[in-house]
Design an enzyme around this catalytic site. Structure first.
Site, PDB file in Angstrom:
ATOM      1  N   ALA A   1       0.800  -1.232   0.000  1.00  0.00           N
ATOM      2  CA  ALA A   1       0.000   0.000   0.000  1.00  0.00           C
ATOM      3  C   ALA A   1       0.830   1.279   0.000  1.00  0.00           C
ATOM      4  CB  ALA A   1      -0.956   0.002   1.201  1.00  0.00           C
TER       5      ALA A   1
ATOM      6  N   ASP B   1       7.046  -9.107   3.876  1.00  0.00           N
ATOM      7  CA  ASP B   1       7.032  -9.749   2.560  1.00  0.00           C
ATOM      8  C   ASP B   1       5.871 -10.743   2.586  1.00  0.00           C
ATOM      9  OD1 ASP B   1       7.386 -11.512   0.442  1.00  0.00           O
ATOM     10  OD2 ASP B   1       9.569 -11.556   0.622  1.00  0.00           O
ATOM     11  N   VAL B   2       4.852 -10.496   1.758  1.00  0.00           N
ATOM     12  CA  VAL B   2       3.633 -11.323   1.844  1.00  0.00           C
ATOM     13  C   VAL B   2       3.878 -12.783   1.478  1.00  0.00           C
ATOM     14  CG1 VAL B   2       2.025  -9.407   1.469  1.00  0.00           C
ATOM     15  CG2 VAL B   2       2.860 -10.713  -0.506  1.00  0.00           C
TER      16      VAL B   2
ATOM     17  N   SER C   1      -5.774  -9.277 -12.597  1.00  0.00           N
ATOM     18  CA  SER C   1      -5.409  -8.493 -13.783  1.00  0.00           C
ATOM     19  C   SER C   1      -6.144  -9.069 -14.979  1.00  0.00           C
ATOM     20  CB  SER C   1      -3.902  -8.597 -14.027  1.00  0.00           C
ATOM     21  OG  SER C   1      -3.574  -8.060 -15.292  1.00  0.00           O
TER      22      SER C   1
ATOM     23  N   TYR D   1       3.401 -14.225 -14.567  1.00  0.00           N
ATOM     24  CA  TYR D   1       2.483 -13.226 -14.000  1.00  0.00           C
ATOM     25  C   TYR D   1       1.046 -13.562 -14.423  1.00  0.00           C
ATOM     26  CZ  TYR D   1       0.386  -8.531 -13.330  1.00  0.00           C
ATOM     27  OH  TYR D   1      -0.405  -7.478 -12.951  1.00  0.00           O
TER      28      TYR D   1
ATOM     29  N   LYS E   1      -2.128 -14.503 -11.993  1.00  0.00           N
ATOM     30  CA  LYS E   1      -3.377 -13.731 -11.912  1.00  0.00           C
ATOM     31  C   LYS E   1      -4.591 -14.609 -12.260  1.00  0.00           C
ATOM     32  CE  LYS E   1      -1.527  -9.819 -10.620  1.00  0.00           C
ATOM     33  NZ  LYS E   1      -1.765  -9.284  -9.270  1.00  0.00           N
TER      34      LYS E   1
HETATM   35  P1  NAD Z   1       3.093  -1.059  -7.910  1.00  0.00           P
HETATM   36  O1  NAD Z   1       4.342  -1.713  -8.368  1.00  0.00           O
HETATM   37  O2  NAD Z   1       3.097   0.401  -7.686  1.00  0.00           O
HETATM   38  O3  NAD Z   1       2.500  -1.768  -6.614  1.00  0.00           O
HETATM   39  C1  NAD Z   1       2.828  -3.067  -6.208  1.00  0.00           C
HETATM   40  C2  NAD Z   1       3.086  -3.019  -4.719  1.00  0.00           C
HETATM   41  O4  NAD Z   1       3.331  -4.341  -4.237  1.00  0.00           O
HETATM   42  C3  NAD Z   1       4.335  -2.179  -4.385  1.00  0.00           C
HETATM   43  O5  NAD Z   1       4.028  -1.306  -3.331  1.00  0.00           O
HETATM   44  C4  NAD Z   1       5.348  -3.233  -3.955  1.00  0.00           C
HETATM   45  O6  NAD Z   1       6.291  -2.771  -3.021  1.00  0.00           O
HETATM   46  C5  NAD Z   1       4.421  -4.271  -3.335  1.00  0.00           C
HETATM   47  N1  NAD Z   1       5.072  -5.563  -3.215  1.00  0.00           N
HETATM   48  C6  NAD Z   1       5.824  -6.219  -4.126  1.00  0.00           C
HETATM   49  N2  NAD Z   1       6.292  -7.364  -3.609  1.00  0.00           N
HETATM   50  C7  NAD Z   1       5.827  -7.432  -2.338  1.00  0.00           C
HETATM   51  C8  NAD Z   1       5.971  -8.385  -1.298  1.00  0.00           C
HETATM   52  N3  NAD Z   1       6.691  -9.500  -1.469  1.00  0.00           N
HETATM   53  N4  NAD Z   1       5.357  -8.139  -0.107  1.00  0.00           N
HETATM   54  C9  NAD Z   1       4.631  -7.013   0.083  1.00  0.00           C
HETATM   55  N5  NAD Z   1       4.471  -6.077  -0.872  1.00  0.00           N
HETATM   56  C10 NAD Z   1       5.059  -6.293  -2.072  1.00  0.00           C
HETATM   57  O7  NAD Z   1       2.012  -1.376  -9.058  1.00  0.00           O
HETATM   58  P2  NAD Z   1       0.409  -1.314  -9.029  1.00  0.00           P
HETATM   59  O8  NAD Z   1       0.008  -1.130 -10.422  1.00  0.00           O
HETATM   60  O9  NAD Z   1      -0.095  -0.380  -7.995  1.00  0.00           O
HETATM   61  O10 NAD Z   1       0.065  -2.826  -8.647  1.00  0.00           O
HETATM   62  C11 NAD Z   1      -0.864  -3.191  -7.632  1.00  0.00           C
HETATM   63  C12 NAD Z   1      -1.539  -4.484  -8.035  1.00  0.00           C
HETATM   64  O11 NAD Z   1      -2.309  -4.257  -9.220  1.00  0.00           O
HETATM   65  C13 NAD Z   1      -0.545  -5.601  -8.394  1.00  0.00           C
HETATM   66  O12 NAD Z   1      -1.018  -6.830  -7.881  1.00  0.00           O
HETATM   67  C14 NAD Z   1      -0.572  -5.619  -9.904  1.00  0.00           C
HETATM   68  O13 NAD Z   1      -0.236  -6.878 -10.430  1.00  0.00           O
HETATM   69  C15 NAD Z   1      -2.023  -5.252 -10.166  1.00  0.00           C
HETATM   70  N6  NAD Z   1      -2.284  -4.746 -11.500  1.00  0.00           N
HETATM   71  C16 NAD Z   1      -1.681  -3.619 -11.962  1.00  0.00           C
HETATM   72  C17 NAD Z   1      -1.952  -3.192 -13.269  1.00  0.00           C
HETATM   73  C18 NAD Z   1      -1.312  -1.972 -13.855  1.00  0.00           C
HETATM   74  O14 NAD Z   1      -1.359  -1.797 -15.080  1.00  0.00           O
HETATM   75  N7  NAD Z   1      -0.713  -1.094 -13.054  1.00  0.00           N
HETATM   76  C19 NAD Z   1      -2.843  -3.919 -14.071  1.00  0.00           C
HETATM   77  C20 NAD Z   1      -3.429  -5.063 -13.567  1.00  0.00           C
HETATM   78  C21 NAD Z   1      -3.159  -5.471 -12.277  1.00  0.00           C
END
Ligand code: NAD
Length: 243
Positions: free
Chosen positions: A13, A63-64, A139, A153, A157
């Site tokens: 977050a 780390d989740v 996604s 990935y 998803k």
């Molecule tokens: P982002 O990279 O800004 O956010 C991802 C977050 O996950 C980051 O804050 C990161 O530090 C955190 N993270 C990564 N590994 C982690 C771990 N092991 N433990 C805890 N936290 C961890 O990108 P976003 O676009 O905000 O992505 C959020 C979600 O939305 C993701 O699941 C991503 O796959 C999904 N998503 C994004 C898009 C897009 O186009 N941006 C599209 C479809 C789905």
């Protein structure tokens, strides 16, 4: 306010969709656990923004994909707030790598964070959740937008969409479990994509633009609110009409 006195744990977050969801939930009256992986300063700044709105929040590093860390995170959250009403499994990673360079390590890390991490968080949070909501952030890559450069990935998803249905069965009727499948959203996860690719993908979106994190957050809010009182086990696509 739609989430007055609710407590929400949102993974990943500190930025992007997770940050936008944390701020929107706080605006609606929820107290927030801001989970982060590495970006402590950004996570602290989300907490400050939440406190300015009059809600309470804490950061927890975790780390989740590591079960012991998730257990400690949940224990800390319960100690602080006494309950968790909402879990948003938002943390996610992607390695954009051609098939010939993709390794088993890429696959394992991606599945560990994106899919097994969501299971671990759901397991430990629901051991304290009498009634509540889980939203998984999948996604369109798990449905119809897959590509060889992100094969693990995409599988993670698709798995998350399946996990949404099985968790909804396992936890009904007290915990409702849904999924949001965003299309292209303007966040850091996409910051290294080639400009030409972004241009051609934008042409595949009926609304001719990437989404904003706040537009995904609004759907997550809907799914955890009373407005979605008869919805569980479902995936909502928020993709501007991606073709
Ligand atoms: P982002 O990279 O800004 O956010 C991802 C977050 O996950 C980051 O804050 C990161 O530090 C955190 N993270 C990564 N590994 C982690 C771990 N092991 N433990 C805890 N936290 C961890 O990108 P976003 O676009 O905000 O992505 C959020 C979600 O939305 C993701 O699941 C991503 O796959 C999904 N998503 C994004 C898009 C897009 O186009 N941006 C599209 C479809 C789905």
């Amino acid at each position: 306010m739609k989430l007055k006195n609710k407590v929400a744990l949102i993974t990943g977050a500190s930025r992007g969709i997770g940050r936008a969801t944390a701020l929107l939930f706080a605006k609606e009256g929820a107290n927030i656990i801001v989970n982060y992986f590495k970006a402590e300063n950004e996570a602290n700044s989300v907490v400050q923004d939440i406190k300015k709105m009059g809600a309470d929040a804490i950061t927890i590093k975790c780390d989740v994909s590591k079960e012991n860390e998730v257990k400690q995170m949940v224990d800390k959250a319960i100690k602080k707030f006494g309950k968790i009403d909402i879990l948003v499994n938002n943390a996610g990673i992607v390695f954009d790598v051609p098939f010939k360079d993709r390794t088993v390590e890429h696959w394992k890390r991606t599945l560990d964070v994106n899919l097994i991490g969501a299971f671990i968080c759901a397991k430990h949070v629901t051991s304290h959740m009498k009634k509540g909501h889980i939203v998984n952030i999948a996604s369109t890559n798990g449905i119809n937008a897959c590509s060889p450069e992100s094969m693990d990935y995409d599988a993670s998803k698709a798995g998350l969409i399946s996990l949404t249905k099985t968790l909804a069965q396992a936890l009904a009727p007290n915990v409702m479990v849904n999924c949001v499948a965003p299309g292209w959203v303007d966040t850091d996860i996409n910051k290294d994509l080639p400009k030409d690719y972004v241009k051609s993908e934008t042409q595949n979106i009926l609304l001719k633009r990437f989404g904003k994190p706040e537009e995904i957050a609004k759907t997550v809010l809907f799914l955890v609110s009373d407005d979605a009182s008869f919805i569980t086990g479902t995936t909502v696509v928020v993709a501007g009409g991606y073709q």
